[in-house]
Design a protein around this motif. Structure first.
Motif, PDB file in Angstrom:
ATOM      1  N   LYS A  51     -38.804   6.014  -5.605  1.00 14.03           N
ATOM      2  CA  LYS A  51     -39.653   7.159  -5.648  1.00 14.03           C
ATOM      3  C   LYS A  51     -40.799   6.787  -6.915  1.00 14.03           C
ATOM      4  N   ARG A  53     -44.635   8.094  -8.488  1.00 12.47           N
ATOM      5  CA  ARG A  53     -45.389   9.502  -8.952  1.00 12.47           C
ATOM      6  C   ARG A  53     -46.653   9.209  -9.121  1.00 12.47           C
ATOM      7  N   ASP A  88     -45.063  13.056  -5.525  1.00 11.99           N
ATOM      8  CA  ASP A  88     -44.205  12.181  -5.366  1.00 11.99           C
ATOM      9  C   ASP A  88     -44.473  11.333  -3.911  1.00 11.99           C
TER      10      ASP A  88
END
Length: 103
Positions: A51, A53, A88
């Protein structure tokens, strides 16, 4: 490294939206970069696992333009109630955005 690829995505997207080049890229930590443009700074980081961001100065403005562009490229439209100041992305989304913006 996907963070470098995400940095390119942000630079290309910002240029496409505002017709403005980046001023400076700073590596704050191994997993966190700061991208400085004329009127704002955007932070990108590898939050957890795969992930990533993108954090903006505010939850309106530039982030709205990025969401619209990313939605268009990825074929999504699901940010109806999102009022955060970040986006995200997974590694696969970053790859798709990178390929599209490099055309």
């Amino acid at each position: 490294m996907k963070l470098v690829e995400l940095s390119e995505v942000v630079k290309l997207a910002y240029n496409k939206i505002y017709d403005e080049k980046i001023i400076k890229v700073e590596m704050l930590t191994e997993k966190k970069f700061k991208l400085t443009f004329r009127k704002e700074a955007i932070i990108i980081d590898n939050s957890v696992g795969n992930k990533y961001r993108i954090t903006f100065n505010d939850y309106v403005g530039t982030i709205d333009h990025f969401r619209n562009l990313f939605d268009y490229i990825l074929g999504f439209n699901d940010f109806c109630c999102d009022t955060s100041n970040f986006i995200d992305l997974t590694e696969s989304f970053i790859t798709k955005l990178y390929k599209h913006l490099h055309l």
